[in-house]
Design a protein around this motif. Structure first.
Motif, PDB file in Angstrom:
ATOM      1  N   UNK A  39       0.729  -1.261  -0.034  1.00 12.97           N
ATOM      2  CA  UNK A  39       0.080   0.060  -0.059  1.00 12.97           C
ATOM      3  C   UNK A  39       0.925   1.328   0.047  1.00 12.97           C
ATOM      4  N   UNK A  40       2.203   0.948   0.118  1.00 14.18           N
ATOM      5  CA  UNK A  40       3.171   2.406   0.240  1.00 14.18           C
ATOM      6  C   UNK A  40       3.205   2.916  -1.314  1.00 14.18           C
ATOM      7  N   UNK A  41       3.142   4.167  -1.461  1.00 16.91           N
ATOM      8  CA  UNK A  41       3.249   4.846  -2.818  1.00 16.91           C
ATOM      9  C   UNK A  41       4.848   4.870  -2.977  1.00 16.91           C
ATOM     10  N   UNK A  42       5.006   4.619  -4.464  1.00 16.59           N
ATOM     11  CA  UNK A  42       6.442   4.429  -4.916  1.00 16.59           C
ATOM     12  C   UNK A  42       6.322   5.271  -6.343  1.00 16.59           C
ATOM     13  N   UNK A  43       7.162   6.146  -6.336  1.00 21.09           N
ATOM     14  CA  UNK A  43       7.478   7.126  -7.679  1.00 21.09           C
ATOM     15  C   UNK A  43       8.335   6.577  -8.657  1.00 21.09           C
ATOM     16  N   UNK A  92       3.149   5.588  -8.844  1.00 22.32           N
ATOM     17  CA  UNK A  92       3.016   6.810  -9.431  1.00 22.32           C
ATOM     18  C   UNK A  92       4.288   6.990 -10.615  1.00 22.32           C
ATOM     19  N   UNK A  93       3.532   6.804 -11.926  1.00 18.51           N
ATOM     20  CA  UNK A  93       4.610   7.272 -13.022  1.00 18.51           C
ATOM     21  C   UNK A  93       4.858   8.633 -13.223  1.00 18.51           C
ATOM     22  N   UNK A  94       5.987   9.291 -13.540  1.00 16.07           N
ATOM     23  CA  UNK A  94       6.140  10.716 -13.715  1.00 16.07           C
ATOM     24  C   UNK A  94       7.371  10.633 -14.583  1.00 16.07           C
ATOM     25  N   UNK A  95       7.634  11.801 -14.992  1.00 22.97           N
ATOM     26  CA  UNK A  95       9.010  11.858 -15.706  1.00 22.97           C
ATOM     27  C   UNK A  95       9.571  13.436 -15.872  1.00 22.97           C
ATOM     28  N   UNK A  96      10.749  13.442 -16.095  1.00 22.55           N
ATOM     29  CA  UNK A  96      11.371  14.725 -16.329  1.00 22.55           C
ATOM     30  C   UNK A  96      12.010  14.815 -17.680  1.00 22.55           C
ATOM     31  N   UNK A 141      -1.073   5.278 -11.057  1.00 23.14           N
ATOM     32  CA  UNK A 141      -1.381   6.414 -11.877  1.00 23.14           C
ATOM     33  C   UNK A 141      -0.480   6.714 -12.822  1.00 23.14           C
ATOM     34  N   UNK A 142      -0.425   7.494 -13.681  1.00 26.39           N
ATOM     35  CA  UNK A 142       0.353   8.005 -14.729  1.00 26.39           C
ATOM     36  C   UNK A 142       0.245   9.601 -14.738  1.00 26.39           C
ATOM     37  N   UNK A 143       1.195  10.372 -14.097  1.00 23.17           N
ATOM     38  CA  UNK A 143       1.006  11.764 -13.964  1.00 23.17           C
ATOM     39  C   UNK A 143       1.792  12.639 -14.929  1.00 23.17           C
TER      40      UNK A 143
END
Lengths: 279, 220
Positions: free
Chosen positions: A54-58, A90-94, A122-124
């Motif tokens: 249940x822990x969020x991971x980026x 949580x998917x994101x990117x720079x 989620x994909x932000x």
């Protein structure tokens, strides 16, 4: 012309051909390879494995198509690990060029584990600004990512309701083909003490070891060898483990060339000295 | 059908690029130009989609007038194209340099310089605490501390040019060169691995995504 002179004048295309052969043959005949798990890769695995369900991971996508052969297997393996452990991804990117690629990888892994968008992951997407984005995320993720990649407000996604800043995040996994990992460490770890694991292309890996030595990152997955090690740790052999056989044979060939080149150099120098003395 | 077409285009362009290994040729040049064109188009798209639309046009349409200031600064950057008023671009450049330096200096010290210096202040004797894992504890042999200390000092002395490299300074600088060469060797080794990985990735694509399905389509 003796053998050493012939070798020193060998056509570079013969070397390319030999290299192509040692890469192609293990892929075609699926020659297996043994993979040793390195300490830093084990540390990265442990950092993910120790997170409670249940822990969020980026997952930060900071690469482009050129780095796919190395970073895709790593991301797939860690996503499998995360979904298996029921972590919230949580998917994101720079890097804007990385987002379509990580979206593809994320959707494949999500389908494999039958996880639900908005609830389990989620994909932000991408926002420009790198360091400024990281600092803002430390205060409130919505300051920079108010909507996800499809334009859905973050507050309407069940999983994001309790996630506001780094204090709600268990770990950041950075997938790096450049210097963005340094910025993650300097801005997110330096200012907010965020726990970070790095997964990098082999070119970037040596520059990340000082961070590991200084406890600034929790683990390091370096190059295809690191990807294969992670696949072994999650007990799901895939692309990296298959490709490591080609990698090993290519390395052996390059080492042989370096040895032959050096012996040739010294032999020719010796012969020139003998000639000079004789004259 | 779209996927098959994409695979054929990607395979064709890959082979065109690889053809340079034999010698320069028009196919390679074509692929190179396509790459440059596609990259430029993509850059235009994301500049519009990720910067101008969300950061300038959308806020303006919602009457958030403050974004006019960075908008004007952005326009001032474009004056570089006109030599007579090119000096105007120095203003936004100075703002971005100022903000960038402000952020980088603070974070560089807090997130890089101080932790890295701290990690080199180690006891010469006694156990090292470099890694905190059962397997990596094998690396925690006390000799590691000594290597880190000697390596750091010797390398810094190699880059100390205020005194001629003779005597103790010269000897220590030579030790520094050895450490630098080891670092270069490690970087080179990793670079070889990276480049071979890229080759493996492309060849794997050609075989598994292009040739194998092609062979299957002929045999079935």
């Amino acid at each position: 012309m003796n053998i050493w002179e012939k070798l020193s004048k060998i056509d570079r295309r013969i070397i390319y051909l030999l290299l192509a052969l040692v890469v192609i043959i293990p892929i075609v005949f699926k020659i297996p390879s043994t993979v040793a798990v390195s300490g830093p890769a084990r540390m990265a695995f442990d950092a993910v494995d120790n997170l409670p369900p249940g822990t969020p991971i980026i997952f930060s996508t900071d690469f482009d198509p050129a780095s796919m052969p190395e970073l895709r297997p790593m991301m797939t393996a860690m996503l499998r690990h995360a979904f298996k452990k029921r972590l919230k991804v949580i998917m994101m990117g720079h890097w804007p060029t990385g987002i379509p690629l990580s979206t593809l990888i994320l959707e494949e892994a999500a389908k494999e584990f039958e996880v639900e968008y908005g609830v389990d992951y989620v994909n932000i997407g991408y926002r420009p600004g790198a360091g400024a984005v990281m600092i803002q995320m430390g205060r409130e993720i919505r300051n920079v990512f108010n909507v996800d990649i499809e334009g859905t407000p973050l507050d309407s996604l069940p999983m994001m309701k309790t996630i506001h800043n780094y204090s709600d995040i268990g770990l950041v996994a950075c997938y790096e083909a450049g210097a963005m990992g340094d910025i993650w460490v300097q801005y997110a770890w330096g200012r907010f003490g965020v726990k970070i694991v790095m997964a990098t292309t082999a070119v970037v890996t040596p520059e990340c070891y000082p961070y590991l030595g200084a406890h600034q990152i929790e683990g390091l997955i370096g190059g295809m060898a690191g990807a294969a090690a992670y696949e072994k740790l999650v007990e799901h052999p895939d692309k990296a483990m298959i490709r490591m056989s080609s990698q090993a044979w290519a390395h052996i060939l390059i080492i042989v060339f370096i040895i032959i080149g050096n012996i040739g150099y010294f032999m020719m120098r010796r012969m020139e000295k003998t000639k000079t003395k004789g004259a | 059908m779209g996927h098959i077409l994409g695979v054929w285009i990607a395979a064709g362009l890959t082979l065109m690029i690889f053809s340079f290994l034999y010698k320069d040729n028009p196919f390679y040049k074509f692929a190179e130009h396509v790459y440059v064109g596609v990259s430029a188009a993509y850059a235009c798209f994301y500049t519009w989609d990720y910067f101008l639309m969300p950061k300038l046009i959308n806020p303006l349409s919602q009457h958030h007038w403050l974004v006019i200031i960075p908008g004007i600064f952005g326009l001032m950057m474009l004056t570089r194209w006109f030599p007579r008023i090119a000096w105007v671009s120095r203003w936004p450049i100075s703002v971005s340099v100022g903000v960038g330096s402000g952020l980088a200096v603070v974070q560089g010290m807090q997130g890089l310089v101080i932790p890295q210096i701290k990690s080199t202040i180690l006891p010469v004797m006694g156990s090292s605490v470099t890694f905190n894992n059962l397997i990596t504890n094998l690396w925690s042999h006390p000799i590691n501390n000594l290597i880190i200390i000697v390596g750091t000092i010797a390398t810094i002395i190699y880059f100390y040019f205020s005194k001629e490299h003779k005597g103790i300074i010269g000897g220590t600088a030579k030790v520094g060169i050895i450490f630098i060469m080891v670092a270069f060797g490690a970087s080179f080794g990793y670079t070889v691995m990276a480049r071979i990985s890229l080759l493996i990735g492309r060849i794997s694509f050609l075989i598994n995504d292009w040739l194998v399905p092609l062979f299957h389509s002929f045999t079935h």
